[in-house]
Design a protein around this motif. Sequence first.
Motif, PDB file in Angstrom:
ATOM      1  N   HIS A 187       0.823  -1.203   0.000  1.00 12.46           N
ATOM      2  CA  HIS A 187       0.000   0.000   0.000  1.00 12.46           C
ATOM      3  C   HIS A 187       0.858   1.253   0.000  1.00 12.46           C
ATOM      4  CE1 HIS A 187      -3.194   2.782   0.997  1.00 12.46           C
ATOM      5  NE2 HIS A 187      -2.614   3.097   2.136  1.00 12.46           N
ATOM      6  N   SER A 188       0.507   2.187  -0.877  1.00 13.92           N
ATOM      7  CA  SER A 188       1.151   3.499  -0.910  1.00 13.92           C
ATOM      8  C   SER A 188       0.263   4.482  -0.166  1.00 13.92           C
ATOM      9  CB  SER A 188       1.341   3.966  -2.349  1.00 13.92           C
ATOM     10  OG  SER A 188       1.777   5.308  -2.358  1.00 13.92           O
ATOM     11  N   THR A 189       0.773   5.002   0.937  1.00 15.63           N
ATOM     12  CA  THR A 189      -0.025   5.870   1.803  1.00 15.63           C
ATOM     13  C   THR A 189      -0.302   7.253   1.206  1.00 15.63           C
ATOM     14  OG1 THR A 189       1.986   6.531   2.960  1.00 15.63           O
ATOM     15  CG2 THR A 189       0.718   4.712   3.913  1.00 15.63           C
ATOM     16  N   THR A 190       0.322   7.592   0.084  1.00 16.37           N
ATOM     17  CA  THR A 190       0.089   8.908  -0.521  1.00 16.37           C
ATOM     18  C   THR A 190      -0.684   8.828  -1.832  1.00 16.37           C
ATOM     19  OG1 THR A 190       2.202   8.857  -1.692  1.00 16.37           O
ATOM     20  CG2 THR A 190       2.178   9.887   0.505  1.00 16.37           C
ATOM     21  N   CYS A 191      -1.110   7.642  -2.199  1.00 12.41           N
ATOM     22  CA  CYS A 191      -1.774   7.433  -3.487  1.00 12.41           C
ATOM     23  C   CYS A 191      -3.279   7.252  -3.281  1.00 12.41           C
ATOM     24  CB  CYS A 191      -1.180   6.214  -4.178  1.00 12.41           C
ATOM     25  SG  CYS A 191      -2.040   5.701  -5.664  1.00 12.41           S
ATOM     26  N   SER A 192      -4.075   8.035  -3.980  1.00  9.63           N
ATOM     27  CA  SER A 192      -5.523   7.939  -3.820  1.00  9.63           C
ATOM     28  C   SER A 192      -6.069   6.609  -4.352  1.00  9.63           C
ATOM     29  CB  SER A 192      -6.215   9.113  -4.512  1.00  9.63           C
ATOM     30  OG  SER A 192      -5.949   9.097  -5.896  1.00  9.63           O
ATOM     31  N   ILE A 193      -5.471   6.083  -5.393  1.00  7.63           N
ATOM     32  CA  ILE A 193      -5.915   4.779  -5.912  1.00  7.63           C
ATOM     33  C   ILE A 193      -5.642   3.696  -4.878  1.00  7.63           C
ATOM     34  CG2 ILE A 193      -5.496   3.003  -7.669  1.00  7.63           C
ATOM     35  CD1 ILE A 193      -4.975   5.330  -9.640  1.00  7.63           C
ATOM     36  N   SER A 194      -4.479   3.770  -4.252  1.00  9.83           N
ATOM     37  CA  SER A 194      -4.125   2.799  -3.216  1.00  9.83           C
ATOM     38  C   SER A 194      -5.079   2.913  -2.030  1.00  9.83           C
ATOM     39  CB  SER A 194      -2.673   3.008  -2.777  1.00  9.83           C
ATOM     40  OG  SER A 194      -2.212   1.925  -2.020  1.00  9.83           O
ATOM     41  N   ALA A 195      -5.398   4.125  -1.644  1.00 13.04           N
ATOM     42  CA  ALA A 195      -6.323   4.330  -0.524  1.00 13.04           C
ATOM     43  C   ALA A 195      -7.705   3.767  -0.854  1.00 13.04           C
ATOM     44  CB  ALA A 195      -6.421   5.818  -0.187  1.00 13.04           C
ATOM     45  N   THR A 196      -8.148   3.973  -2.077  1.00 12.10           N
ATOM     46  CA  THR A 196      -9.447   3.449  -2.499  1.00 12.10           C
ATOM     47  C   THR A 196      -9.433   1.923  -2.521  1.00 12.10           C
ATOM     48  OG1 THR A 196      -9.882   5.435  -3.797  1.00 12.10           O
ATOM     49  CG2 THR A 196     -11.154   3.468  -4.354  1.00 12.10           C
ATOM     50  N   HIS A 234      -4.072  -2.191  -8.441  1.00 13.96           N
ATOM     51  CA  HIS A 234      -5.004  -1.092  -8.656  1.00 13.96           C
ATOM     52  C   HIS A 234      -6.444  -1.526  -8.400  1.00 13.96           C
ATOM     53  CE1 HIS A 234      -1.246   0.077 -10.611  1.00 13.96           C
ATOM     54  NE2 HIS A 234      -1.608   1.313 -10.291  1.00 13.96           N
TER      55      HIS A 234
END
Length: 111
Positions: free
Chosen positions: A29-38, A99
């Motif tokens: 998980h990338s904590t700064t990526c909106s796709i990752s957060a979603t 993704h």
Amino acid sequence: MDWNKLSEEAQLEEIKKESFNQPVLILKHSTTCSISATALARLERAWKPEEAKNLKPYYLDLLKLRPISNKIAQEFGVEHESPQVLIIKDGQSIYDASHFDIRFDEIVKQY
């Protein structure tokens, strides 16, 4: 959902060993990526322990721990993506998705 934190490279050997007794899920998980957060939020909302059977989930903050993410790619022969899930069984990656292909219903079909 009860995540196990993946924070040390040595845990990868433990995960390989564990995977002979139960399948293991690794989420990068990338904590700064909106796709990752979603993708993370969708997975956590959809997670049903009774359907996940004995799948043990691990969470990797790949921005803080990029060397571990690189080691995962090397150890399991899966090209790095973010976000990404892998299912490890019998010491090998048997499934990976990234993704918006990260979906609980697809994950539980794989093991």
